[in-house]
Design an enzyme around this catalytic site. Sequence first.
Site, PDB file in Angstrom:
ATOM      1  N   PHE A  69       0.705  -1.221  -0.074  1.00 16.38           N
ATOM      2  CA  PHE A  69       0.062   0.071   0.033  1.00 16.38           C
ATOM      3  C   PHE A  69       0.892   1.402   0.123  1.00 16.38           C
ATOM      4  O   PHE A  69       1.661   1.302   0.670  1.00 16.38           O
ATOM      5  CB  PHE A  69      -0.936  -0.015   1.334  1.00 16.38           C
ATOM      6  N   ASP A  70       0.644   2.290  -0.855  1.00 17.99           N
ATOM      7  CA  ASP A  70       0.919   3.694  -0.580  1.00 17.99           C
ATOM      8  C   ASP A  70       0.041   4.034   0.445  1.00 17.99           C
ATOM      9  O   ASP A  70      -0.740   3.432   1.165  1.00 17.99           O
ATOM     10  CB  ASP A  70       0.430   4.344  -1.864  1.00 17.99           C
ATOM     11  N   PHE A  71       0.674   5.142   1.197  1.00 17.45           N
ATOM     12  CA  PHE A  71       0.088   5.541   2.577  1.00 17.45           C
ATOM     13  C   PHE A  71      -0.694   6.883   2.352  1.00 17.45           C
ATOM     14  O   PHE A  71      -1.895   6.753   2.323  1.00 17.45           O
ATOM     15  CB  PHE A  71       1.096   5.860   3.533  1.00 17.45           C
TER      16      PHE A  71
END
Length: 211
Positions: free
Chosen positions: A6-8
Amino acid sequence: MKALLFDFDGTLLDTNELIIQTFMHVLEERFPGQYSPKDCINFIGPSLYETFEQLTPDEVEDMVEKYRLWNQTHHDELVTEFDGVVPTLEQLKEQGIRMAIVSTKRRDTIEKGLNLMGAKHLFEFWIGLDDVKNVKPHPEPVLLAIEKLGVEKEDVMMIGDNYHDIEAGKNAGVKSAGVAWSLKGEEFLMQYNPDYMLQHISDLLTIVKES
């Protein structure tokens, strides 16, 4: 699907208002009246160094430091959680899906957000700006995550709210997913041909079962 990366910012935690206000603060001081909040949307995604190398090439370190100071100070008051993120991540973890974060933020800032969400325990690790030489869309951070997880590429998906995330996934040879709640919009992300487009984070529960 065995592992999700996941990107944040803008994917798990809504930091859009924080980012825009931070950019407005530092740019208004340096370039009074020249930038609007709408302009600052374009700066979401690339690393701070990339952005300030374009805006203030002779003052990059100074501008990054000013940005980080204001951002850290106002972080908790300006961020919010996207709907359903933590419950969905908890279900994925219960199902044995392995999860990590691949971001262009520094690791300590990622951890600050995770602590605020109460989600730190759901991820095996997080890869930030300080862990790699090349940030997304370069494949290095995604490949590093795959190496740390010890999984096959065909079992991995990269998920994010910007084209950097989709392209990083493609460049690393893994599946990619955009998120329809991206500030830049679903239509914008679809130009980069992600394998999936999530309308809600819970869509992942179906995807991991079917893939």
